[in-house]
Design a protein around this motif. Structure first.
Motif, PDB file in Angstrom:
ATOM      1  N   VAL A   2       0.461  -1.233   0.338  1.00 40.22           N
ATOM      2  CA  VAL A   2      -0.292   0.188   0.052  1.00 40.22           C
ATOM      3  C   VAL A   2       0.864   1.585   0.044  1.00 40.22           C
ATOM      4  CG1 VAL A   2      -1.467  -1.581   1.547  1.00 40.22           C
ATOM      5  CG2 VAL A   2      -0.544   0.251   2.488  1.00 40.22           C
ATOM      6  N   PRO A   3       0.336   2.309  -0.486  1.00 41.61           N
ATOM      7  CA  PRO A   3       1.215   3.542   0.138  1.00 41.61           C
ATOM      8  C   PRO A   3       1.540   4.005   0.987  1.00 41.61           C
ATOM      9  CG  PRO A   3      -0.511   4.010  -1.281  1.00 41.61           C
ATOM     10  CD  PRO A   3      -0.567   2.708  -0.617  1.00 41.61           C
ATOM     11  N   ALA A   4       3.125   4.217   1.013  1.00 43.44           N
ATOM     12  CA  ALA A   4       4.560   4.106   2.408  1.00 43.44           C
ATOM     13  C   ALA A   4       3.114   5.236   3.099  1.00 43.44           C
ATOM     14  CB  ALA A   4       5.568   4.739   1.844  1.00 43.44           C
ATOM     15  N   ARG A   5       3.054   4.817   4.796  1.00 42.53           N
ATOM     16  CA  ARG A   5       2.737   5.504   5.372  1.00 42.53           C
ATOM     17  C   ARG A   5       4.042   5.736   6.142  1.00 42.53           C
ATOM     18  NH1 ARG A   5      -1.598   2.213   6.328  1.00 42.53           N
ATOM     19  NH2 ARG A   5      -3.200   2.527   4.433  1.00 42.53           N
ATOM     20  N   SER A   6       4.986   6.990   6.011  1.00 42.52           N
ATOM     21  CA  SER A   6       5.695   6.997   7.426  1.00 42.52           C
ATOM     22  C   SER A   6       5.575   8.562   7.998  1.00 42.52           C
ATOM     23  CB  SER A   6       6.543   6.899   5.964  1.00 42.52           C
ATOM     24  OG  SER A   6       7.732   7.218   5.444  1.00 42.52           O
ATOM     25  N   GLY A   7       4.798   8.960   8.120  1.00 46.87           N
ATOM     26  CA  GLY A   7       4.111  10.609   8.596  1.00 46.87           C
ATOM     27  C   GLY A   7       5.085  11.278   7.986  1.00 46.87           C
ATOM     28  N   LEU A   8       5.499  11.380   6.575  1.00 45.73           N
ATOM     29  CA  LEU A   8       6.100  12.097   5.746  1.00 45.73           C
ATOM     30  C   LEU A   8       4.711  12.975   4.297  1.00 45.73           C
ATOM     31  CD1 LEU A   8       9.591  10.357   4.937  1.00 45.73           C
ATOM     32  CD2 LEU A   8       8.974  12.396   6.288  1.00 45.73           C
ATOM     33  N   LEU A   9       5.286  14.078   3.786  1.00 47.71           N
ATOM     34  CA  LEU A   9       4.456  14.660   3.091  1.00 47.71           C
ATOM     35  C   LEU A   9       5.822  14.313   1.579  1.00 47.71           C
ATOM     36  CD1 LEU A   9       3.199  17.591   4.712  1.00 47.71           C
ATOM     37  CD2 LEU A   9       1.843  15.323   3.533  1.00 47.71           C
ATOM     38  N   SER A  10       7.368  14.390   2.239  1.00 46.95           N
ATOM     39  CA  SER A  10       8.017  14.671   1.048  1.00 46.95           C
ATOM     40  C   SER A  10       9.631  14.459   1.210  1.00 46.95           C
ATOM     41  CB  SER A  10       8.386  15.942  -0.159  1.00 46.95           C
ATOM     42  OG  SER A  10       8.316  17.370   1.392  1.00 46.95           O
ATOM     43  N   VAL A  11      10.064  13.722   0.494  1.00 41.86           N
ATOM     44  CA  VAL A  11      11.577  13.681   0.808  1.00 41.86           C
ATOM     45  C   VAL A  11      12.582  14.295  -0.345  1.00 41.86           C
ATOM     46  CG1 VAL A  11      13.297  12.099   0.937  1.00 41.86           C
ATOM     47  CG2 VAL A  11      11.024  11.718   2.133  1.00 41.86           C
ATOM     48  N   SER A  40      15.079   8.949  -2.648  1.00 41.14           N
ATOM     49  CA  SER A  40      14.124   9.797  -2.592  1.00 41.14           C
ATOM     50  C   SER A  40      13.154   8.956  -2.501  1.00 41.14           C
ATOM     51  CB  SER A  40      14.093  11.410  -2.843  1.00 41.14           C
ATOM     52  OG  SER A  40      13.230  10.614  -5.082  1.00 41.14           O
ATOM     53  N   THR A  41      13.016   8.590  -3.140  1.00 37.90           N
ATOM     54  CA  THR A  41      11.894   7.129  -3.131  1.00 37.90           C
ATOM     55  C   THR A  41      12.276   6.203  -2.042  1.00 37.90           C
ATOM     56  OG1 THR A  41      12.062   6.907  -4.994  1.00 37.90           O
ATOM     57  CG2 THR A  41      10.116   5.258  -4.679  1.00 37.90           C
ATOM     58  N   ALA A  42      13.306   5.381  -1.909  1.00 35.44           N
ATOM     59  CA  ALA A  42      13.258   4.747  -0.903  1.00 35.44           C
ATOM     60  C   ALA A  42      13.322   5.769   0.560  1.00 35.44           C
ATOM     61  CB  ALA A  42      15.145   3.866  -0.499  1.00 35.44           C
ATOM     62  N   LEU A  43      13.820   6.603   0.644  1.00 31.89           N
ATOM     63  CA  LEU A  43      14.165   7.386   1.638  1.00 31.89           C
ATOM     64  C   LEU A  43      12.300   7.816   2.065  1.00 31.89           C
ATOM     65  CD1 LEU A  43      17.214   9.100   1.731  1.00 31.89           C
ATOM     66  CD2 LEU A  43      16.495   7.475   3.271  1.00 31.89           C
ATOM     67  N   PHE A  44      11.559   8.170   1.033  1.00 34.34           N
ATOM     68  CA  PHE A  44       9.779   8.392   1.658  1.00 34.34           C
ATOM     69  C   PHE A  44       9.865   6.860   1.988  1.00 34.34           C
ATOM     70  CE2 PHE A  44       6.032   8.515   1.038  1.00 34.34           C
ATOM     71  CZ  PHE A  44       5.782  10.070   1.245  1.00 34.34           C
ATOM     72  N   VAL A  45       9.787   5.573   1.652  1.00 36.39           N
ATOM     73  CA  VAL A  45       9.803   4.826   1.539  1.00 36.39           C
ATOM     74  C   VAL A  45       9.460   4.373   3.696  1.00 36.39           C
ATOM     75  CG1 VAL A  45       8.936   2.049   1.815  1.00 36.39           C
ATOM     76  CG2 VAL A  45       8.682   4.295   0.049  1.00 36.39           C
ATOM     77  N   LEU A  46      11.226   4.143   3.926  1.00 38.27           N
ATOM     78  CA  LEU A  46      11.866   4.278   5.037  1.00 38.27           C
ATOM     79  C   LEU A  46      10.910   4.831   6.207  1.00 38.27           C
ATOM     80  CD1 LEU A  46      15.469   3.052   3.879  1.00 38.27           C
ATOM     81  CD2 LEU A  46      13.450   1.159   5.166  1.00 38.27           C
ATOM     82  N   GLY A  47      11.058   6.613   5.497  1.00 34.22           N
ATOM     83  CA  GLY A  47      10.840   7.404   6.817  1.00 34.22           C
ATOM     84  C   GLY A  47      12.036   7.610   7.725  1.00 34.22           C
ATOM     85  N   PRO A  48      11.828   9.095   8.334  1.00 33.94           N
ATOM     86  CA  PRO A  48      13.626   9.489   9.256  1.00 33.94           C
ATOM     87  C   PRO A  48      13.703   8.268  10.268  1.00 33.94           C
ATOM     88  CG  PRO A  48      11.569  10.809   8.997  1.00 33.94           C
ATOM     89  CD  PRO A  48      11.330   9.922   8.555  1.00 33.94           C
ATOM     90  N   ALA A  49      12.295   7.779  10.852  1.00 32.37           N
ATOM     91  CA  ALA A  49      13.311   7.341  11.842  1.00 32.37           C
ATOM     92  C   ALA A  49      14.390   5.678  11.008  1.00 32.37           C
ATOM     93  CB  ALA A  49      12.270   6.053  12.565  1.00 32.37           C
ATOM     94  N   ARG A  50      13.945   5.064  10.168  1.00 34.18           N
ATOM     95  CA  ARG A  50      15.008   4.201   8.797  1.00 34.18           C
ATOM     96  C   ARG A  50      15.353   4.451   8.322  1.00 34.18           C
ATOM     97  NH1 ARG A  50      11.321  -0.554   7.176  1.00 34.18           N
ATOM     98  NH2 ARG A  50      10.015   1.186   6.670  1.00 34.18           N
ATOM     99  N   SER A  51      16.331   5.887   8.745  1.00 35.04           N
ATOM    100  CA  SER A  51      17.402   6.036   6.616  1.00 35.04           C
ATOM    101  C   SER A  51      18.204   6.197   7.544  1.00 35.04           C
ATOM    102  CB  SER A  51      16.333   7.702   6.991  1.00 35.04           C
ATOM    103  OG  SER A  51      17.165   8.148   7.999  1.00 35.04           O
ATOM    104  N   ARG A  52      18.793   6.235   8.566  1.00 35.95           N
ATOM    105  CA  ARG A  52      20.298   6.299   8.463  1.00 35.95           C
ATOM    106  C   ARG A  52      21.139   5.041   8.555  1.00 35.95           C
ATOM    107  NH1 ARG A  52      22.548   5.407  15.130  1.00 35.95           N
ATOM    108  NH2 ARG A  52      20.121   6.468  14.924  1.00 35.95           N
ATOM    109  N   SER A  53      20.657   3.792   8.105  1.00 38.07           N
ATOM    110  CA  SER A  53      22.135   3.007   7.458  1.00 38.07           C
ATOM    111  C   SER A  53      21.979   3.476   5.768  1.00 38.07           C
ATOM    112  CB  SER A  53      21.332   1.664   7.035  1.00 38.07           C
ATOM    113  OG  SER A  53      20.877   0.753   7.007  1.00 38.07           O
ATOM    114  N   LEU A  54      20.804   3.399   5.194  1.00 37.80           N
ATOM    115  CA  LEU A  54      20.842   3.756   3.939  1.00 37.80           C
ATOM    116  C   LEU A  54      21.667   5.179   3.721  1.00 37.80           C
ATOM    117  CD1 LEU A  54      20.033   3.079   1.156  1.00 37.80           C
ATOM    118  CD2 LEU A  54      17.667   4.325   1.356  1.00 37.80           C
TER     119      LEU A  54
END
Ligand code: ADP
Ligand code: MG
Length: 353
Positions: free
Chosen positions: A271-280, A294-308
């Motif tokens: 389903v459309p990613a729900r990571s509390g974001l409007l844009s990346v 930008s697509t990957a980070l939108f899906v991951l959201g800030p909390a899971r963005s670190r390793s990428l």
């Protein structure tokens, strides 16, 4: 003192700065040419400075058309269409540019744990977001379709097989999350080679600037306010050269009963990613990389963005649903907020431990 800027868009800034630079310098400006067009399924705006700029625009649009012949899911006979038709069967030889984009796509898919996945095609078709067939699919359909997505099934050529293939019937590539970025890099390189001194390439909001800014100083690129009409920035980033790429919920979506269904799909849920974001927004030197990220980070959201983020030379700016802007510290120094209803925060833990 509070300072407010009127909404401005990157191209206006560029024109103004260019004119100002010309007025205050004693040199003749380089030849400049500008074109709006439609390619790769999106609005394209190109602005070039240097000898032969007008002809170079024609060349650039021809090249975009060629790239669409390679990457488009919808063009009969494109590399991507042929790989999709051949899913579960024999490998398909592809153009060198398709080979490059698929390798990068696969690499970012691996690095992002599949948040970016170029085999998302069946889900894209199921939801049909941005097409007249857009609808909310049933749970069963989502589950079944999600099972067809998996970047490991995108198999590169090896010693014996001379092409790319998808392992299972029904699988399908969709390069919508990376193709425009790749096209930006490709155009910039070609334009430079033919003597274009500087340029701004806007491929549907994927911005790339190269060469010294004609007005002197840096380039300034507006960042779209995801809640406002197109062309309304919430702030801007300055850079010498490089790319600014945004993935946002405002690009393609439909709404039903107050819920927005947008085109950035989470392969893990279908389903459309729900990571509390409007844009990346990603700022980097490679536009193809920035696009995929930008697509990957939108899906991951800030909390899971670190390793990428620890893995790639890229800066990022997240705009959250609760009007926060989280950004990497070195981007914060180059970012200027113009809409003060947003709050700026450093993205916590930018570097891997
Ligand atoms: P845009 O500039 O069109 O907003 P994005 O880089 O944000 O482009 O990518 C969105 C597009 O990428 C979608 O329209 C779809 O074609 C594709 N896509 C959607 N979800 C994913 C995903 N998780 N991984 C890879 N590609 C995706
Ligand atoms: Mg992208």
């Amino acid at each position: 003192m509070r300072r407010r800027l009127h909404p401005l868009i990157a191209s206006i800034l560029v024109s103004l700065a260019f004119t100002a630079g010309f007025l205050f310098s004693h040199h003749r400006p380089p030849e400049a040419a500008e074109r709006h067009s439609f390619a790769l399924g999106t609005l394209v705006h190109l602005k070039l400075y240097g000898p032969g700029a007008e002809d170079a625009l024609d060349g650039a649009l021809d090249r975009l058309n060629e790239l669409e012949d390679a990457f488009s899911v919808h063009r009969v006979g494109s590399d991507v269409a042929r790989i999709n038709e051949s899913a579960g069967r024999e490998p398909v030889p592809v153009r060198p540019e398709t080979d490059r984009v698929l390798r990068l796509a696969r690499e970012v898919a691996r690095a992002s744990g599949g948040a970016f996945d170029p085999t998302v095609g069946p889900l894209v078709s199921l939801w049909g977001i941005g097409t007249p067939a857009a609808r909310i699919p049933g749970k069963e359909e989502i589950l079944r379709t999600r099972g067809l997505v998996g970047w490991r099934d995108l198999i590169p050529p090896d010693g014996t097989e001379k092409g790319w293939k998808l392992a299972r019937p029904g699988q399908a590539l969709d390069l919508g999350g990376i193709a425009k970025g790749y096209a930006g890099d490709d155009l910039a390189e070609r334009l430079r080679r033919r003597g274009i001194l500087a340029g701004l390439l806007d491929l549907g909001g994927n911005i790339l600037v190269f060469g010294p800014h004609p007005g002197g100083g840096n380039w300034t690129i507006g960042i779209q306010d995801p809640r406002k009409p197109r062309g309304t920035p919430l702030g801007s980033v300055t850079l010498e050269e490089g790319t600014v790429v945004t993935s946002g919920v405002y690009e393609r979506f439909f709404e039903q009963q107050g819920v927005r269904y947008h085109h950035l799909l989470d392969p893990a849920t279908g389903v459309p990613a729900r990571s509390g974001l409007l844009s990346v927004t990603v700022v980097a030197s490679s536009s193809a990389l920035a696009d995929a990220l930008s697509t990957a980070l939108f899906v991951l959201g800030p909390a899971r963005s670190r390793s990428l983020l620890a893995r790639y030379p890229a800066e990022v700016l997240f705009v959250t649903e609760d009007r926060k802007i989280l950004l990497t510290p070195s981007l914060r120094r180059r970012f200027r907020l113009t809409d003060r209803s947003f709050t700026l925060r450093d993205l916590p833990g930018e570097k891997a431990p």
